[in-house]
Design a protein around this motif. Sequence first.
Motif, PDB file in Angstrom:
ATOM      1  N   SER A 189      41.314  43.410  31.590  1.00  0.00           N
ATOM      2  CA  SER A 189      42.130  42.662  32.201  1.00  0.00           C
ATOM      3  C   SER A 189      42.587  41.090  31.773  1.00  0.00           C
ATOM      4  O   SER A 189      43.448  40.612  31.928  1.00  0.00           O
ATOM      5  N   ALA A 241      41.059  38.537  32.409  1.00  0.00           N
ATOM      6  CA  ALA A 241      40.672  37.408  33.352  1.00  0.00           C
ATOM      7  C   ALA A 241      39.137  37.492  33.726  1.00  0.00           C
ATOM      8  O   ALA A 241      38.678  38.513  34.101  1.00  0.00           O
ATOM      9  N   TRP A 277      37.392  36.278  36.214  1.00  0.00           N
ATOM     10  CA  TRP A 277      37.110  36.510  37.477  1.00  0.00           C
ATOM     11  C   TRP A 277      37.336  38.188  37.997  1.00  0.00           C
ATOM     12  O   TRP A 277      36.576  38.625  38.779  1.00  0.00           O
ATOM     13  N   VAL A 278      37.967  38.833  37.335  1.00  0.00           N
ATOM     14  CA  VAL A 278      38.094  40.301  37.339  1.00  0.00           C
ATOM     15  C   VAL A 278      36.937  41.103  36.514  1.00  0.00           C
ATOM     16  O   VAL A 278      36.332  41.899  37.292  1.00  0.00           O
ATOM     17  N   MET A 297      43.616  43.966  41.602  1.00  0.00           N
ATOM     18  CA  MET A 297      42.659  43.093  40.630  1.00  0.00           C
ATOM     19  C   MET A 297      42.905  43.229  39.002  1.00  0.00           C
ATOM     20  O   MET A 297      42.947  42.411  38.460  1.00  0.00           O
ATOM     21  N   MET A 298      43.517  44.705  38.965  1.00  0.00           N
ATOM     22  CA  MET A 298      43.959  44.826  37.592  1.00  0.00           C
ATOM     23  C   MET A 298      45.046  44.178  37.042  1.00  0.00           C
ATOM     24  O   MET A 298      45.183  43.933  35.844  1.00  0.00           O
ATOM     25  N   LEU A 299      45.865  43.673  38.043  1.00  0.00           N
ATOM     26  CA  LEU A 299      47.081  42.815  37.572  1.00  0.00           C
ATOM     27  C   LEU A 299      46.507  41.449  37.083  1.00  0.00           C
ATOM     28  O   LEU A 299      47.189  40.723  36.290  1.00  0.00           O
ATOM     29  N   ALA A 300      45.309  40.978  37.600  1.00  0.00           N
ATOM     30  CA  ALA A 300      44.668  39.524  37.250  1.00  0.00           C
ATOM     31  C   ALA A 300      45.832  38.596  37.296  1.00  0.00           C
ATOM     32  O   ALA A 300      45.868  37.651  36.566  1.00  0.00           O
ATOM     33  N   HIS A 328      43.299  35.557  43.150  1.00  0.00           N
ATOM     34  CA  HIS A 328      41.891  35.982  42.793  1.00  0.00           C
ATOM     35  C   HIS A 328      41.381  36.877  43.937  1.00  0.00           C
ATOM     36  O   HIS A 328      41.828  37.168  44.884  1.00  0.00           O
ATOM     37  N   ALA A 329      39.985  37.051  43.819  1.00  0.00           N
ATOM     38  CA  ALA A 329      39.334  38.117  44.532  1.00  0.00           C
ATOM     39  C   ALA A 329      39.527  38.084  46.245  1.00  0.00           C
ATOM     40  O   ALA A 329      40.213  39.089  46.756  1.00  0.00           O
ATOM     41  N   GLU A 371      47.442  35.369  37.674  1.00  0.00           N
ATOM     42  CA  GLU A 371      47.502  33.953  37.607  1.00  0.00           C
ATOM     43  C   GLU A 371      48.331  33.282  38.474  1.00  0.00           C
ATOM     44  O   GLU A 371      49.489  33.760  38.607  1.00  0.00           O
TER      45      GLU A 371
END
Lengths: 587, 106
Positions: free
Chosen positions: A140, A142, A144-145, B42-45, B6-7, B47
């Motif tokens: 990804s 990122a 954090w991912v 999450m895969m899209l990440a 984020h998560a 920002e």
Amino acid sequence: MEMKKGTTMGERLTCTLKGVAASPGIGVGRPFVLKRGELRGETWSAPREEVDGKTILQGDVEQTLEHWKAVVGALQGQYEELIREAESETVRRVLESQMMILQDPELQASIERAIQVEFLSLPRAICREIGLWADRWASSGADWVEERVTDLLSVQDDLILMLHGGQREYPLTGQTILFADELAPVEMIRIARTSLKGVVLQRAGHTSHAVILAKSLGLPCVVGVDWMGAEPGLHDVALVDGNFGEVLLSPSGSVLKERREKATKLTGWEGSEEQSTRCGASFVLRANIEYLMEMDRMQHQGARGVGLLRTESMLMSEGVWSLERQVGFYRTVLKKAGNEPVTIRLFDAGGDKGQPDEVSETNPFLGWRGVRMLLDRPDLLQLQLEAILRASGGEPGRVSVMIPMVTFLEEIDCVRSVMRNVMDDLDARGVMFDRNIPFGVMMEVPALVLQAKAVAERVDFMSIGTNDLIQYTLAADRGNERVASHFEPRHPAVWKLVGLLRDASVQRGCSLRVCGEMASEPVYAAAFLGFGVRELSMGVQEVPAVRSHLTEVSIEEAELLAHSLVAADCMREVHATFEAWKKNYLL
Amino acid sequence: MKAGLHARPSSMLVKTASGFVSDFMIELQGYRINGKSILGIMMLAAECGTELQLMMDGPDEHEAMDAVVRLFAANFSEEGEAQERGEERGDEKGDDHGDEKGDDHG
């Protein structure tokens, strides 16, 4: 790994492993090494093809689907129970995120599809589908991912375990220090409910759940530790020092006591803003940083900015980081450093730090490392310089570039010319960057130190990398226990080289800094002050002790110390000089 | 620089959306994922500053969209958030949450 002197306890030699402090405190217990990856094969991205047979008969589809639902249900039950007993909000939240993965509608659908359409066996469907998601997360871009991939895979492990009928048993008795390459959150929580005293991880990112949990559970934790060859499992006692990022195997009784006392002293330290000597001369202590999590304690410890940002880890693991990822990392570092400057050292692969390519050298410390590698790999150099320049755009003056392992003046010129080309390219594309980005070199090869004046004319700053400078000057491998006494930081020749650097720095008006291990020893730090150094960079945890000493010295005294050191010819004189200094300051 | 999706915000989004019957899709640069799937989000990440398209389809689409948009508007800060900050500052959440724009295509 670093073997410390010949202290023995029982039959085992004391052994010190270096890592990154992730969760503070001291923990002592019996080492237990947790082996992972047994269920899913060596790497998660390629789950073993042979997971319990490949396909099922069409007639077994219904039964397999039912089995799947039962397994999910059973694991849900387990997670629910863990959640009910959650020690803290953080623990509960981490477990809930595991539950969310388990219940994910897309995951459920894809596993059912794999069973219904492709007739995959249940274990294989689980491993393949979760593996695919893990791949997507890992690519990804990122951090954090990517750091959450462990969570995904732990759900996979739990599912497979459940298929085989139950929970993993941990043969833990008494106080335990856990060693694992990485640790799934659920596993961590389960083990923490036994009598865990500390955690040592080979891998883990700063936002990884294992680290967050360790902090929340008050467990000392050190990550990034390579214990290959040390065989922690064969030792009776391990000490995890979560303040200093060290793990001691079979420490002696006196060392145990010393560490505990040091830890008590550290708690309650409130980093004061004051960074000036007794006579009022200001100095700056910065942090040596490799992982973001190390930055969390900078403010508390009173470290201002980053004097050395190590970037080699971008080369090691899954190939080289992309431009975007590098830029993102640098920006995060800048953000975390507040308004203070950050000095980025270009990739310093080689030596003991591995290589971007599989290169085997008989003498890596004298081999293809630092700028030597960079100039042979212009692709890597350009990529990194572009990333650094892009990151520098927003806040001119805050980012500096530093070249490692320079031997020839020409190497400095070559890197500068590559940087100019990258700048031209960015200009053409209208990208903002810091045109006057400070440009410096590591002074770690004696040949370069002997040409310090010419170097000082070419760069904005010179930063002494003490470990390498010592080992190259004294021809003593710093990793070789047999010549450990030859690796002597106080050798008169080392001080004479520092004297040359001082002269060049003063005459050419080029800033002289130290970012090596010697800076973290208060007495040496005082000596460096005497050599005109006003900027020292060290491990975050070392800052308070160094500052506390430097605030009580005066520049005049430090200059006298430096003077005596340069004048010394034999070790006896150096010893006497330092002993007198220590006596004077009651150290 | 604010943190993106984020998560923690991601799981809040899934939790909220899963409370409704309507299908929930998120689109980012041509990628369309199930907004009720943490794996997809999450895969899209994503920002911060990323423009996301949110789509709801189903009997309770309006209520569902309202709830989701409220989440974005409040920067994913909910009750309990203050407590979290005290507990693990500087970890996965950062101090601020995303400022994504929710385009209602319900």
